[in-house]
Write a protein that holds these residues in place. Structure first.
Motif, PDB file in Angstrom:
ATOM      1  N   ILE A 107       0.870  -1.175   0.000  1.00 40.21           N
ATOM      2  CA  ILE A 107       0.000   0.000   0.000  1.00 40.21           C
ATOM      3  C   ILE A 107       0.905   1.222   0.000  1.00 40.21           C
ATOM      4  O   ILE A 107       1.619   1.485   0.965  1.00 40.21           O
ATOM      5  CB  ILE A 107      -0.922   0.035   1.239  1.00 40.21           C
ATOM      6  N   ASP A 108       0.898   1.921  -1.131  1.00 35.65           N
ATOM      7  CA  ASP A 108       1.738   3.114  -1.229  1.00 35.65           C
ATOM      8  C   ASP A 108       0.858   4.340  -0.986  1.00 35.65           C
ATOM      9  O   ASP A 108      -0.163   4.518  -1.644  1.00 35.65           O
ATOM     10  CB  ASP A 108       2.351   3.196  -2.631  1.00 35.65           C
ATOM     11  N   GLY A 109       1.280   5.139   0.005  1.00 34.41           N
ATOM     12  CA  GLY A 109       0.463   6.306   0.340  1.00 34.41           C
ATOM     13  C   GLY A 109      -0.535   5.965   1.432  1.00 34.41           C
ATOM     14  O   GLY A 109      -1.648   6.486   1.481  1.00 34.41           O
TER      15      GLY A 109
ATOM     16  N   ALA B  17       0.125  10.284  -2.375  1.00 34.88           N
ATOM     17  CA  ALA B  17       0.268   8.893  -2.841  1.00 34.88           C
ATOM     18  C   ALA B  17       0.786   8.963  -4.278  1.00 34.88           C
ATOM     19  O   ALA B  17       0.063   9.400  -5.183  1.00 34.88           O
ATOM     20  CB  ALA B  17      -1.059   8.160  -2.782  1.00 34.88           C
ATOM     21  N   MET B  18       2.033   8.529  -4.464  1.00 40.35           N
ATOM     22  CA  MET B  18       2.650   8.780  -5.775  1.00 40.35           C
ATOM     23  C   MET B  18       2.003   7.961  -6.893  1.00 40.35           C
ATOM     24  O   MET B  18       2.063   8.358  -8.053  1.00 40.35           O
ATOM     25  CB  MET B  18       4.150   8.535  -5.733  1.00 40.35           C
ATOM     26  N   VAL B  19       1.337   6.847  -6.551  1.00 40.61           N
ATOM     27  CA  VAL B  19       0.663   6.095  -7.623  1.00 40.61           C
ATOM     28  C   VAL B  19      -0.396   6.983  -8.269  1.00 40.61           C
ATOM     29  O   VAL B  19      -0.504   7.066  -9.497  1.00 40.61           O
ATOM     30  CB  VAL B  19       0.045   4.789  -7.074  1.00 40.61           C
TER      31      VAL B  19
ATOM     32  N   GLY C 219      16.778  10.569  -1.111  1.00 37.22           N
ATOM     33  CA  GLY C 219      15.334  10.619  -1.336  1.00 37.22           C
ATOM     34  C   GLY C 219      14.632   9.643  -0.421  1.00 37.22           C
ATOM     35  O   GLY C 219      15.257   8.938   0.377  1.00 37.22           O
ATOM     36  N   LYS C 220      13.338   9.577  -0.552  1.00 34.13           N
ATOM     37  CA  LYS C 220      12.526   8.731   0.347  1.00 34.13           C
ATOM     38  C   LYS C 220      12.116   7.432  -0.336  1.00 34.13           C
ATOM     39  O   LYS C 220      11.896   6.413   0.322  1.00 34.13           O
ATOM     40  CB  LYS C 220      11.279   9.525   0.749  1.00 34.13           C
ATOM     41  N   LEU C 221      12.040   7.436  -1.656  1.00 38.37           N
ATOM     42  CA  LEU C 221      11.409   6.324  -2.367  1.00 38.37           C
ATOM     43  C   LEU C 221      12.400   5.191  -2.594  1.00 38.37           C
ATOM     44  O   LEU C 221      13.596   5.419  -2.799  1.00 38.37           O
ATOM     45  CB  LEU C 221      10.841   6.826  -3.697  1.00 38.37           C
TER      46      LEU C 221
ATOM     47  N   TYR D  37      11.036  -1.730  -5.447  1.00 39.55           N
ATOM     48  CA  TYR D  37       9.593  -1.956  -5.527  1.00 39.55           C
ATOM     49  C   TYR D  37       8.782  -0.656  -5.608  1.00 39.55           C
ATOM     50  O   TYR D  37       7.564  -0.671  -5.471  1.00 39.55           O
ATOM     51  CB  TYR D  37       9.100  -2.797  -4.328  1.00 39.55           C
ATOM     52  N   GLU D  38       9.473   0.463  -5.842  1.00 45.88           N
ATOM     53  CA  GLU D  38       8.728   1.708  -6.098  1.00 45.88           C
ATOM     54  C   GLU D  38       9.246   2.390  -7.363  1.00 45.88           C
ATOM     55  O   GLU D  38       8.571   2.399  -8.389  1.00 45.88           O
ATOM     56  CB  GLU D  38       8.832   2.647  -4.877  1.00 45.88           C
ATOM     57  N   THR D  39      10.481   2.942  -7.332  1.00 52.89           N
ATOM     58  CA  THR D  39      10.897   3.771  -8.474  1.00 52.89           C
ATOM     59  C   THR D  39      11.198   2.934  -9.717  1.00 52.89           C
ATOM     60  O   THR D  39      10.891   3.372 -10.832  1.00 52.89           O
ATOM     61  CB  THR D  39      12.111   4.655  -8.101  1.00 52.89           C
TER      62      THR D  39
END
Ligand code: P6P
Length: 335
Positions: free
Chosen positions: A123-125, A247-249, A273-275, A279-281
């Motif tokens: 769950i992103d965000g 929420a970046m998505v 950075g934070k990301l 599994y994200e960027t």
């Protein structure tokens, strides 16, 4: 016309994956089955979110902190476990690596056969759960290389070009799944009455330029001068509009459709950075590149970054070609 409508309703995700690959090879079947499992996880999470305010145990915090030192929300744990449960039954995946787990989760019974690893942000965000705003899941599928007998998962410390599938699920007014297996980017909308993700748009192309810039300007004081200069440029230039949801998505989906750029630069507190890369960027970079856009750390293409550790972070500048290039021009001119 009727047949077009019917045809549209029958372009489910699994059929689309097989059409994409134009083959029924074992790997094509695997990928179709894997995407189906992603879809099942998305349906379970979407259902849970839709009832968050109606039942115990969805909203709020668990009181724990995760490997990132972030407080864990109940929804993070639920979503993380959904992916594990869904992929355990798949037989195809023998390792799962997630933002919520220090080390990969192994499924030994799948290991001899399972040739794939799922890397995901369940769950992103998640901060948006309690305020009923959109959030997402991000996924990336890689082929396991080697036996990984010592459980170090060293083969995962490889560039994003090793991804064989990537995408996200956007839990918004409707639930959408966006994916690529290297043959373009395609979006599906969940039809709850069917319980199926139905094809919405094929071969999505991101505009070469767009009006949106998406960044948390509350971090302005922490940025390099070059990023501050870029932000001053968009402030004084007509035609830009700021959008940032937490929420970046959601924010990157907006950039995919409308054009523009999303940034999470390095800061004083988090120079990298934070990301997280794996599994994200990296999955988001794969999607945006496949749609004709770009994704960079500011100095290197995201898909070329080779991580030294599983939860490595990277700065992220992602979106339309022209807009990413504009940010890079400020970084390169060392404003
Ligand atoms: P900030 C959510 O935690 C997330 O990973 C992204 O989805 C989001 O864009 C970003 O972090 C928000 O972070 O520091 O702007 O609150």
């Amino acid at each position: 016309t009727a047949e077009r409508g019917l045809d549209r309703d029958c372009t489910t995700l699994s059929r689309h994956v097989l059409q994409q690959l134009q083959t029924f090879s074992p790997q094509a079947q695997d990928l179709s089955a894997l995407m189906n499992r992603i879809a099942l996880a998305g349906k379970l999470i979407a259902r849970h979110l839709s009832r968050a305010g109606l039942m115990e145990g969805v909203l709020g915090f668990t009181g724990e902190t995760n490997v990132q030192g972030e407080s864990v929300k109940k929804m993070d744990v639920y979503a993380n476990d959904v992916f594990i449960a869904v992929f355990k039954q798949s037989g195809l995946v023998c390792r799962l690596a997630s933002e919520e787990m220090e080390n990969p989760y192994y499924i030994p019974e799948n290991c001899p056969i399972g040739r794939y690893t799922l890397l995901y942000d369940p769950i992103d965000g998640s901060s948006n759960t309690d305020i009923n705003l959109s959030l997402g899941s991000i996924f990336s599928i890689r082929q396991q290389e080697g036996e990984d007998l010592d459980g170090s998962a060293k083969d995962l410390l490889a560039s994003g070009r090793k991804q064989i599938a990537a995408g996200y699920i956007l839990y918004g007014p409707s639930t959408m799944l966006v994916y690529t297996i290297g043959r373009g980017v395609h979006s599906f909308t969940l039809d709850p009455s069917l319980g199926e993700f139905i094809l919405t748009e094929e071969n999505i192309q991101i505009p070469s330029h767009g009006p949106v810039y998406s960044v948390n300007e509350g971090n302005f004081w922490q940025w390099d001068e070059s990023i501050r200069e870029y932000i001053r440029y968009v402030h004084r230039t007509e035609g830009y509009t700021a959008r940032y949801s937490g929420a970046m998505v959601s924010d990157i989906h907006r950039v995919l459709i409308q054009g523009g750029v999303f940034l999470y630069p390095g800061t004083v507190q988090k120079p990298e950075g934070k990301l997280r890369l794996l599994y994200e960027t990296a999955p988001l970079a794969y999607v945006i590149e496949q749609a004709g856009g770009r994704a960079t750390t500011g100095h290197e293409n995201i898909l070329d970054v080779i991580p030294k550790k599983l939860h490595q972070r990277t700065p992220l500048i992602i979106g339309s070609r022209e807009d990413v290039a504009k940010v890079e021009s400020f970084i390169q001119n060392g404003h």
